[in-house]
Enzyme design. Structure first.
Site, PDB file in Angstrom:
ATOM      1  N   TYR A  15      24.106  57.622  35.875  1.00 30.10           N
ATOM      2  CA  TYR A  15      24.175  56.188  36.148  1.00 30.10           C
ATOM      3  C   TYR A  15      23.698  55.816  37.549  1.00 30.10           C
ATOM      4  CZ  TYR A  15      26.996  56.187  31.881  1.00 30.10           C
ATOM      5  OH  TYR A  15      27.437  56.346  30.591  1.00 30.10           O
ATOM      6  N   GLN A  34      27.423  53.487  12.944  1.00 31.78           N
ATOM      7  CA  GLN A  34      27.863  52.861  11.709  1.00 31.78           C
ATOM      8  C   GLN A  34      27.850  53.890  10.594  1.00 31.78           C
ATOM      9  OE1 GLN A  34      25.569  49.388  10.836  1.00 31.78           O
ATOM     10  NE2 GLN A  34      26.533  49.014   8.856  1.00 31.78           N
ATOM     11  N   ASP A  55      15.127  42.947  11.951  1.00 28.32           N
ATOM     12  CA  ASP A  55      15.306  42.243  10.679  1.00 28.32           C
ATOM     13  C   ASP A  55      14.052  41.440  10.326  1.00 28.32           C
ATOM     14  OD1 ASP A  55      18.468  42.637  10.550  1.00 28.32           O
ATOM     15  OD2 ASP A  55      17.926  41.941  12.547  1.00 28.32           O
ATOM     16  N   GLY A  96      27.429  54.455  21.832  1.00 24.19           N
ATOM     17  CA  GLY A  96      28.522  53.905  21.033  1.00 24.19           C
ATOM     18  C   GLY A  96      28.689  54.652  19.731  1.00 24.19           C
ATOM     19  N   ARG A 137      28.650  46.463  10.750  1.00 22.41           N
ATOM     20  CA  ARG A 137      28.434  46.582  12.192  1.00 22.41           C
ATOM     21  C   ARG A 137      29.650  46.057  12.959  1.00 22.41           C
ATOM     22  NH1 ARG A 137      23.674  44.520   9.899  1.00 22.41           N
ATOM     23  NH2 ARG A 137      21.851  45.882  10.048  1.00 22.41           N
ATOM     24  N   HIS A 174       4.061  35.038   9.201  1.00 25.44           N
ATOM     25  CA  HIS A 174       4.751  34.371  10.300  1.00 25.44           C
ATOM     26  C   HIS A 174       6.082  33.837   9.775  1.00 25.44           C
ATOM     27  CE1 HIS A 174       1.020  34.766  12.520  1.00 25.44           C
ATOM     28  NE2 HIS A 174       0.387  34.234  11.478  1.00 25.44           N
ATOM     29  N   ARG A 198      11.420  43.773   9.071  1.00 29.15           N
ATOM     30  CA  ARG A 198      11.705  44.102   7.671  1.00 29.15           C
ATOM     31  C   ARG A 198      11.275  42.959   6.757  1.00 29.15           C
ATOM     32  NH1 ARG A 198      17.771  46.330   9.115  1.00 29.15           N
ATOM     33  NH2 ARG A 198      17.202  48.533   9.421  1.00 29.15           N
ATOM     34  N   ASP A 234      25.005  41.651  18.867  1.00 35.05           N
ATOM     35  CA  ASP A 234      25.137  40.328  19.492  1.00 35.05           C
ATOM     36  C   ASP A 234      26.413  40.242  20.331  1.00 35.05           C
ATOM     37  OD1 ASP A 234      22.842  38.720  18.150  1.00 35.05           O
ATOM     38  OD2 ASP A 234      23.861  39.672  16.463  1.00 35.05           O
ATOM     39  N   SER A 294      18.584  43.228  21.139  1.00 36.39           N
ATOM     40  CA  SER A 294      17.429  43.430  20.260  1.00 36.39           C
ATOM     41  C   SER A 294      17.350  42.372  19.170  1.00 36.39           C
ATOM     42  CB  SER A 294      17.458  44.835  19.641  1.00 36.39           C
ATOM     43  OG  SER A 294      18.692  45.079  18.988  1.00 36.39           O
ATOM     44  N   HIS A 305      22.716  39.748  13.962  1.00 37.82           N
ATOM     45  CA  HIS A 305      22.146  40.986  13.404  1.00 37.82           C
ATOM     46  C   HIS A 305      23.245  41.596  12.555  1.00 37.82           C
ATOM     47  CE1 HIS A 305      19.996  44.691  12.914  1.00 37.82           C
ATOM     48  NE2 HIS A 305      20.876  45.395  13.611  1.00 37.82           N
TER      49      HIS A 305
END
Length: 299
Positions: free
Chosen positions: A61, A78, A144, A75, A84, A164, A147, A119, A139, A171
């Site tokens: 660090y 999942q 998503d 962390g 999540r 588009h 995808r 989030d 992110s 998320h």
């Protein structure tokens, strides 16, 4: 600096090596220092044939002071059957400890949060770090959205980059597709695909992660590539519009929404118009995000 050398952290580092990037140095750090060292050795073997040259090594660090971007992937993972959100309390403690140590080292760059629930942890990273909101980014729904574009492209027989469209909100399970603005070459996708076709695509995108985790235990290649897109956008000051997780002044939470991203972080969220039905979905995703944060704040 990439904090966490599990599947996601290692995939981000691997994606960096295999793209032309503005990154000149990558520092990997993990509680399991042997794992971080092993990843550096393995990744270094690819440098002789990689399109870009960069330095890659382990660190701790204290090295954060010299870093422009700190990517948080650490962390609990999942597991099959978990959402999540189930990870929030455990990972909030982990992120708090990491962010505190990084800030004590004198870090003055941009946080990119990838750990789940992304989030909520982006919001907590902002609170724990004391940095301006624009320099703490999640992110978001970049993965998503990737995808989504791929599924639409398969259905319509076009290249994904010609699609588009955006996936918005959390998320997670409350995310939704912004069909009202989605187009291919200026043609509205709502006129090219039937409502059942759109609903099938949206449901697939929302639940794809569960399918991948059930089959192979983790998702990491897609988020690795998407994270590098965000990193390059920041370092090159591209000012590209990406649906990253940024602070929503109106609702007081972080969520995935199209925003202009550049060297200073999130420059601004776009003034995107939602239909009435999409507005209802967006409020539901805000409610879900607030409920997740309440699980931490009540402890």
């Amino acid at each position: 600096m990439i904090v966490g050398t599990g599947n996601v952290g290692a995939s981000i580092a691997y994606a960096l090596i295999n793209q032309r990037t503005a990154v000149s140095e990558v520092i990997l750090t993990d509680l399991d220092s042997a794992d971080a060292e092993g990843e550096v050795l393995d990744l270094s073997d690819a440098l002789a044939v990689a399109p870009s040259w960069l330095k890659i090594h382990t660190g701790d660090y204290s090295d954060a002071k010299s870093c422009d971007i700190c990517v948080l992937t650490a962390g609990a993972n999942q597991k099959p059957g978990e959402t999540r959100v189930d990870l929030v309390q455990e990972n909030a403690k982990i992120i708090k400890s990491i962010v505190s140590k990084i800030m004590q080292a004198g870090f003055n760059g941009i946080f990119l949060v990838v750990s789940n629930p992304m989030d909520a942890l982006t919001y907590l990273t902002w609170r724990y770090s004391g940095l301006p909101e624009e320099r703490v980014i999640g992110s978001g729904t970049v993965l998503d959205t990737a995808r989504l574009k791929y599924r639409i492209s398969r259905t319509l027989g076009v290249h994904p980059k010609s699609v588009h469209a955006y996936q918005l909100g959390e998320h997670g399970d409350s995310e939704f597709t912004l069909w009202s603005n989605a187009n291919v070459g200026g043609e509205k996708i709502s006129s090219l695909l039937t409502k059942p076709e759109r609903e099938e695509i949206e449901n697939y995108v929302r639940h794809e992660a569960y399918s991948i985790i059930e089959k192979k235990g983790a998702t990491h290649y897609g988020i690795g590539a998407c994270s590098v897109q965000i990193i390059n956008c920041i370092l090159n000051d591209e000012r590209r519009i990406l649906p990253v997780s940024s602070f929503d002044d109106c609702h007081g939470v972080y969520n995935g929404f199209p925003a202009v991203v550049g060297r200073s972080g999130v420059i601004r969220r776009t003034n995107l118009k939602l239909s009435e039905a999409e507005g209802v979905k967006f409020q539901k995703t805000i409610n879900a995000l607030k409920a997740t944060l309440k699980q931490v704040e009540d402890k």
